[in-house]
Design an enzyme around this catalytic site. Structure first.
Site, PDB file in Angstrom:
ATOM      1  N   VAL A 106      47.879  73.507  43.655  1.00 53.68           N
ATOM      2  CA  VAL A 106      48.640  73.063  44.989  1.00 53.68           C
ATOM      3  C   VAL A 106      47.755  73.732  46.512  1.00 53.68           C
ATOM      4  O   VAL A 106      48.244  73.007  47.293  1.00 53.68           O
ATOM      5  CB  VAL A 106      50.148  73.591  44.946  1.00 53.68           C
ATOM      6  CG1 VAL A 106      50.759  73.155  43.591  1.00 53.68           C
ATOM      7  CG2 VAL A 106      50.115  75.299  44.743  1.00 53.68           C
ATOM      8  N   GLY A 107      47.026  74.569  46.247  1.00 53.16           N
ATOM      9  CA  GLY A 107      46.285  75.077  47.571  1.00 53.16           C
ATOM     10  C   GLY A 107      45.427  74.285  47.852  1.00 53.16           C
ATOM     11  O   GLY A 107      44.760  74.568  49.156  1.00 53.16           O
ATOM     12  N   CYS A 108      44.894  73.202  47.115  1.00 55.29           N
ATOM     13  CA  CYS A 108      43.790  72.593  47.685  1.00 55.29           C
ATOM     14  C   CYS A 108      44.127  71.085  47.850  1.00 55.29           C
ATOM     15  O   CYS A 108      44.719  70.331  47.079  1.00 55.29           O
ATOM     16  CB  CYS A 108      42.591  72.572  46.569  1.00 55.29           C
ATOM     17  SG  CYS A 108      41.022  71.618  46.876  1.00 55.29           S
ATOM     18  N   GLY A 109      43.538  70.571  49.169  1.00 50.02           N
ATOM     19  CA  GLY A 109      43.795  69.402  49.353  1.00 50.02           C
ATOM     20  C   GLY A 109      42.982  68.128  49.350  1.00 50.02           C
ATOM     21  O   GLY A 109      43.009  67.166  49.702  1.00 50.02           O
ATOM     22  N   CYS A 111      40.417  68.671  46.491  1.00 50.26           N
ATOM     23  CA  CYS A 111      39.474  68.621  45.179  1.00 50.26           C
ATOM     24  C   CYS A 111      39.079  67.322  44.678  1.00 50.26           C
ATOM     25  O   CYS A 111      39.916  66.306  44.649  1.00 50.26           O
ATOM     26  CB  CYS A 111      40.487  69.433  44.115  1.00 50.26           C
ATOM     27  SG  CYS A 111      41.273  70.927  44.766  1.00 50.26           S
TER      28      CYS A 111
END
Length: 269
Positions: A106-109, A111
């Site tokens: 969830v922390g990466c937009g 990937c």
């Protein structure tokens, strides 16, 4: 409440230990599938998933309008949830011509992007004569708090709200991921909950470049955040014509771009 689970824990204080139940946000792998092929696997709160599917497809450029998704089905599995979508023929053909596979937390937009050009894609210019008062922008994050029931019970959950001049927060979505919450909000607007050009996105998170990209793709002219932007996000917001207001608190905010949409507040020498 959907998206939450109550789990046993021990509350430890100076006076002793007390067994209790604590509400925690659920986190589920969600696969977005178009034409039978997985486009992304994201960790997500299992609520408002239809909004998430539509918003993700819009902000990733898979579709240009919600009606280009001809069917959408939420399919639970033991391991997670599939969002199965079938696109209009021309969009399916365009999707087949590009390679895009994403798998990320969830922390990466961003990937799984396979080129720098995809990460720094050109954005549509956002043109709007929308105007907000200083007080509306400064008070927006606090106003959003009234529309965060998952956060109230469990914390650890982000929100994205839709602020309309003179009306306040009229719509909000929550998720464990800040990108997911924004995609859910954009999807809800695209499905008929409102016109993105008529209001502002209010975020409980920092503003990184992909959050600016999503707002520009959706046609949201104003972005308000409780936290800081990155330098690249500021530059990209300016280039796309967005109004970017950060560190919004009662009394004021930092205005980084698009000052023409903010009315009031005299300049101080």
């Amino acid at each position: 409440m959907k998206g939450l689970a109550s789990l046993p824990m021990t509350a430890v204080h100076a006076g002793g230990r007390v067994p209790a139940l604590r509400a925690l946000p659920e986190e589920v792998p969600v696969s977005l599938v178009c034409q039978g092929s997985s486009q992304a696997v994201m960790m997500c709160s299992p609520a408002d998933l239809e909004d998430f599917a539509v918003g993700f497809c819009l902000t990733e450029g898979i579709v240009r309008a919600a009606d280009e998704i001809e069917s959408l089905e939420v399919v639970p599995h033991a391991q997670g949830i599939e969002l199965r979508m079938w696109l209009r023929a021309d969009r399916a053909e365009a999707l087949g011509a590009r390679r895009r596979m994403m798998a990320g937390p969830v922390g990466c937009g961003m990937c799984g992007l396979d080129s720098l050009e995809q990460a720094m894609r050109d954005l549509p210019a956002v043109v709007s004569d929308l105007r907000f008062g200083v007080e509306e922008i400064a008070g927006a994050p606090e106003a959003l708090r009234a529309s965060q029931p998952m956060h109230d019970r469990a914390r650890a959950v982000h929100a994205a709200g839709f602020l309309v001049p003179g009306q306040g927060i009229v719509l909000a979505r929550e998720d464990v991921g800040r990108h997911n919450a924004l995609d859910k909000l954009i999807g809800a607007l695209a499905r008929g909950a409102g016109d993105p050009a008529s209001g502002a996105a209010v975020l409980t998170s920092r503003v990184s470049v992909e959050m600016v990209q999503k707002c520009a793709m959706a046609g949201l002219p104003v972005v308000v955040a409780v936290s800081a932007p990155t330098a690249l996000a500021v530059r990209m917001a300016g280039e796309a014509g967005l109004t970017l207001a950060c560190f919004a608190r009662e009394g004021g905010f930092d205005l980084w771009s698009g000052p023409e949409r903010i009315a009031g507040g005299a300049d101080v020498a």
